[in-house]
Design an enzyme around this catalytic site. Structure first.
Site, PDB file in Angstrom:
ATOM      1  N   TYR A 144     -33.900   2.365 -16.185  1.00 12.99           N
ATOM      2  CA  TYR A 144     -34.933   3.399 -16.308  1.00 12.99           C
ATOM      3  C   TYR A 144     -36.125   2.849 -17.067  1.00 12.99           C
ATOM      4  O   TYR A 144     -35.990   1.970 -17.917  1.00 12.99           O
ATOM      5  CB  TYR A 144     -34.405   4.660 -17.007  1.00 12.99           C
ATOM      6  CG  TYR A 144     -33.725   4.440 -18.345  1.00 12.99           C
ATOM      7  CD1 TYR A 144     -32.409   4.002 -18.414  1.00 12.99           C
ATOM      8  CD2 TYR A 144     -34.383   4.710 -19.542  1.00 12.99           C
ATOM      9  CE1 TYR A 144     -31.774   3.823 -19.633  1.00 12.99           C
ATOM     10  CE2 TYR A 144     -33.753   4.533 -20.778  1.00 12.99           C
ATOM     11  CZ  TYR A 144     -32.455   4.089 -20.801  1.00 12.99           C
ATOM     12  OH  TYR A 144     -31.825   3.907 -22.002  1.00 12.99           O
ATOM     13  N   MET A 146     -39.419   3.441 -19.666  1.00 14.08           N
ATOM     14  CA  MET A 146     -39.719   4.335 -20.797  1.00 14.08           C
ATOM     15  C   MET A 146     -41.000   3.981 -21.527  1.00 14.08           C
ATOM     16  O   MET A 146     -41.528   2.872 -21.389  1.00 14.08           O
ATOM     17  CB  MET A 146     -38.542   4.353 -21.781  1.00 14.08           C
ATOM     18  CG  MET A 146     -38.346   3.080 -22.559  1.00 14.08           C
ATOM     19  SD  MET A 146     -37.096   3.279 -23.869  1.00 14.08           S
ATOM     20  CE  MET A 146     -37.985   4.270 -25.079  1.00 14.08           C
ATOM     21  N   ASN A 147     -41.505   4.944 -22.256  1.00 10.91           N
ATOM     22  CA  ASN A 147     -42.678   4.769 -23.125  1.00 10.91           C
ATOM     23  C   ASN A 147     -42.309   5.126 -24.547  1.00 10.91           C
ATOM     24  O   ASN A 147     -41.323   5.819 -24.782  1.00 10.91           O
ATOM     25  CB  ASN A 147     -43.785   5.769 -22.735  1.00 10.91           C
ATOM     26  CG  ASN A 147     -44.440   5.438 -21.422  1.00 10.91           C
ATOM     27  OD1 ASN A 147     -44.427   4.289 -20.969  1.00 10.91           O
ATOM     28  ND2 ASN A 147     -45.019   6.455 -20.803  1.00 10.91           N
ATOM     29  N   HIS A 171     -32.145   1.974 -34.762  1.00 11.61           N
ATOM     30  CA  HIS A 171     -31.928   1.853 -33.312  1.00 11.61           C
ATOM     31  C   HIS A 171     -30.981   0.686 -33.006  1.00 11.61           C
ATOM     32  O   HIS A 171     -30.022   0.824 -32.250  1.00 11.61           O
ATOM     33  CB  HIS A 171     -33.290   1.640 -32.623  1.00 11.61           C
ATOM     34  CG  HIS A 171     -33.205   1.192 -31.200  1.00 11.61           C
ATOM     35  ND1 HIS A 171     -33.090   2.072 -30.156  1.00 11.61           N
ATOM     36  CD2 HIS A 171     -33.200  -0.048 -30.645  1.00 11.61           C
ATOM     37  CE1 HIS A 171     -33.025   1.395 -29.021  1.00 11.61           C
ATOM     38  NE2 HIS A 171     -33.093   0.097 -29.284  1.00 11.61           N
ATOM     39  N   SER A 222     -35.844   7.298 -30.417  1.00  4.67           N
ATOM     40  CA  SER A 222     -35.766   7.950 -29.107  1.00  4.67           C
ATOM     41  C   SER A 222     -36.046   9.450 -29.213  1.00  4.67           C
ATOM     42  O   SER A 222     -36.767  10.015 -28.396  1.00  4.67           O
ATOM     43  CB  SER A 222     -34.390   7.726 -28.484  1.00  4.67           C
ATOM     44  OG  SER A 222     -34.177   6.350 -28.272  1.00  4.67           O
TER      45      SER A 222
HETATM   46  O1  76R Z   1     -32.999  -7.320 -30.179  1.00  2.00           O
HETATM   47  C1  76R Z   1     -32.215  -6.907 -31.047  1.00  2.00           C
HETATM   48  O2  76R Z   1     -30.978  -6.908 -30.966  1.00  2.00           O
HETATM   49  C2  76R Z   1     -32.822  -6.341 -32.243  1.00  2.00           C
HETATM   50  C3  76R Z   1     -32.714  -4.908 -32.274  1.00  2.00           C
HETATM   51  C4  76R Z   1     -33.379  -4.222 -31.087  1.00  2.00           C
HETATM   52  C5  76R Z   1     -34.737  -4.157 -30.771  1.00  2.00           C
HETATM   53  C6  76R Z   1     -35.925  -4.789 -31.470  1.00  2.00           C
HETATM   54  C7  76R Z   1     -32.662  -3.479 -30.093  1.00  2.00           C
HETATM   55  C8  76R Z   1     -31.277  -3.374 -30.032  1.00  2.00           C
HETATM   56  N1  76R Z   1     -33.566  -2.909 -29.241  1.00  2.00           N
HETATM   57  C9  76R Z   1     -34.832  -3.312 -29.607  1.00  2.00           C
HETATM   58  C10 76R Z   1     -36.025  -2.982 -28.982  1.00  2.00           C
HETATM   59 MN1  76R Z   1     -33.151  -1.508 -27.818  1.00  2.00          MN
HETATM   60  N2  76R Z   1     -32.733  -0.213 -26.355  1.00  2.00           N
HETATM   61  C11 76R Z   1     -33.628   0.634 -25.761  1.00  2.00           C
HETATM   62  C12 76R Z   1     -32.909   1.600 -24.977  1.00  2.00           C
HETATM   63  O3  76R Z   1     -32.504   5.354 -23.994  1.00  2.00           O
HETATM   64  C13 76R Z   1     -33.094   5.133 -25.072  1.00  2.00           C
HETATM   65  O4  76R Z   1     -33.109   6.008 -25.987  1.00  2.00           O
HETATM   66  C14 76R Z   1     -33.816   3.838 -25.305  1.00  2.00           C
HETATM   67  C15 76R Z   1     -33.527   2.753 -24.254  1.00  2.00           C
HETATM   68  C16 76R Z   1     -31.567   1.280 -25.068  1.00  2.00           C
HETATM   69  C17 76R Z   1     -30.412   1.987 -24.402  1.00  2.00           C
HETATM   70  C18 76R Z   1     -31.468   0.133 -25.944  1.00  2.00           C
HETATM   71  C19 76R Z   1     -30.283  -0.485 -26.285  1.00  2.00           C
HETATM   72  N3  76R Z   1     -35.147  -1.265 -27.475  1.00  2.00           N
HETATM   73  C20 76R Z   1     -36.146  -2.023 -27.995  1.00  2.00           C
HETATM   74  C21 76R Z   1     -37.402  -1.612 -27.406  1.00  2.00           C
HETATM   75  C22 76R Z   1     -38.778  -2.187 -27.714  1.00  2.00           C
HETATM   76  C23 76R Z   1     -39.322  -1.390 -28.867  1.00  2.00           C
HETATM   77  C24 76R Z   1     -40.702  -1.767 -29.319  1.00  2.00           C
HETATM   78  O5  76R Z   1     -41.071  -2.941 -29.261  1.00  2.00           O
HETATM   79  O6  76R Z   1     -41.399  -0.834 -29.789  1.00  2.00           O
HETATM   80  C25 76R Z   1     -37.106  -0.583 -26.529  1.00  2.00           C
HETATM   81  C26 76R Z   1     -38.075   0.171 -25.653  1.00  2.00           C
HETATM   82  C27 76R Z   1     -35.693  -0.373 -26.584  1.00  2.00           C
HETATM   83  C28 76R Z   1     -35.008   0.591 -25.874  1.00  2.00           C
HETATM   84  N4  76R Z   1     -31.149  -1.850 -28.146  1.00  2.00           N
HETATM   85  C29 76R Z   1     -30.588  -2.729 -29.038  1.00  2.00           C
HETATM   86  C30 76R Z   1     -30.151  -1.408 -27.294  1.00  2.00           C
HETATM   87  C31 76R Z   1     -28.915  -2.043 -27.689  1.00  2.00           C
HETATM   88  C32 76R Z   1     -27.576  -1.835 -26.960  1.00  2.00           C
HETATM   89  C33 76R Z   1     -29.188  -2.856 -28.762  1.00  2.00           C
HETATM   90  C34 76R Z   1     -28.221  -3.739 -29.543  1.00  2.00           C
HETATM   91  C35 76R Z   1     -28.361  -5.117 -28.982  1.00  2.00           C
HETATM   92  C36 76R Z   1     -27.500  -6.144 -29.602  1.00  2.00           C
HETATM   93  O7  76R Z   1     -27.474  -6.247 -30.823  1.00  2.00           O
HETATM   94  O8  76R Z   1     -26.878  -6.869 -28.819  1.00  2.00           O
END
Ligand code: 76R
Length: 248
Positions: A144, A146-147, A171, A222
């Site tokens: 999906y 997203m913004n 997050h 979120s």
């Molecule tokens: O990269 C990293 O592990 C560091 C932590 C991290 C960042 C910086 C991280 C971890 N994410 C990051 C950035 Mn994420 N992520 C999403 C979604 O549905 C929703 O509500 C949001 C959709 C999911 C499901 C998800 C999962 N993440 C981001 C960004 C960029 C933000 C910005 O730059 O402003 C978005 C848009 C985003 C969205 N995130 C994780 C996950 C998961 C499962 C992790 C843990 C990853 C791991 O440690 O292996």
């Protein structure tokens, strides 16, 4: 002060969603269908060659529901590579039995909200592996776009770096509790497509998508700032399953 987050980019990404025109497919004679399948197989052989060369990765999934029948998710070195792939597919004899449903252009992105100070991330092999990831053969995919919100009261882009960091930590903690269950690929699409990010999740248990996304909805990043597009969910489509799907 400009407090844009430093981002790291890896492979370019195209999600190419198609449907099959079943009326046309069923109306075609056996020979025509066999030729189209052969052409499709030939086209898909390139995926393995690219993977072996370390020049990209490809995932093929069937989509559940009426939004599309299947998706090719391509990760490649350049936008030109992605363009070549979609054109090559369009030229196959199989493509004339398909309809374009949706596509999404982005680039694999890591933001360094949680990066270690003083470390050059591009020297870290784990980071390189995440920027140029081998797509897993998990049973299910969830995609999906997203913004992050830019409204007067809730504007992610007006927050201080410290505030954003604190929220991203929370997050990340939720995300990490799904380690081993869900693999996520975040791809940035500002300037490339209609939303700011594409979120692609892989899991062997589709329920984990629901649980992870639901849990994140309660987290401030979120709950307050997330805006979401259409969701696509599907099943791994290996060659055997594709042949089975195309049997009429
Ligand atoms: O990269 C990293 O592990 C560091 C932590 C991290 C960042 C910086 C991280 C971890 N994410 C990051 C950035 Mn994420 N992520 C999403 C979604 O549905 C929703 O509500 C949001 C959709 C999911 C499901 C998800 C999962 N993440 C981001 C960004 C960029 C933000 C910005 O730059 O402003 C978005 C848009 C985003 C969205 N995130 C994780 C996950 C998961 C499962 C992790 C843990 C990853 C791991 O440690 O292996």
């Amino acid at each position: 002060m400009n407090e844009a987050t430093l981002t790291l980019e890896g492979w370019y990404c195209l999600h190419d969603f198609r449907s099959i025109d079943w009326t046309l497919w069923k109306a075609a004679d056996h020979e025509e269908r066999a030729g189209a399948i052969e052409d499709l197989e030939e086209f898909m052989k390139e995926f393995q060659v690219t993977a072996q060369d370390g020049a990209g990765s490809t995932a093929v999934y069937s989509i559940v529901g009426q939004k599309a029948d299947f998706v090719f998710m391509y990760l490649r070195e350049t936008l030109e590579d992605l363009n070549k792939l979609e054109t090559a597919f369009n030229k196959t004899d199989f493509a004339k039995f398909t309809v374009k449903e949706y596509s999404y252009v982005s680039v694999v992105e890591l933001s360094n909200y949680l990066g270690k100070e003083g470390e050059d991330p591009m020297q870290n092999p784990q980071i390189i592996a995440r920027l140029k990831p081998e797509l897993p053969k998990s049973a299910h995919i969830c995609f999906y776009p997203m913004n992050k919100k830019r409204e007067l009261a809730d504007n992610w882009y007006m927050l201080s770096m410290d505030d954003r960091k604190a929220m991203m930590r929370s997050h990340g903690l939720i995300g990490r509790s799904y380690a081993g269950k869900v693999k996520q690929i975040i791809s940035g699409s500002v300037g490339f497509d209609d939303w700011e990010w594409g979120v692609t999740l892989f899991s062997d248990d589709a329920l984990q998508f629901k649980k992870l996304i639901y849990e994140m909805r309660f987290d401030e990043v979120s709950a307050r700032y997330g805006e979401f597009g259409a969701f696509y969910v599907g099943n791994l489509l290996d060659w055997e399953k594709a042949v089975e799907m195309l049997k009429v």
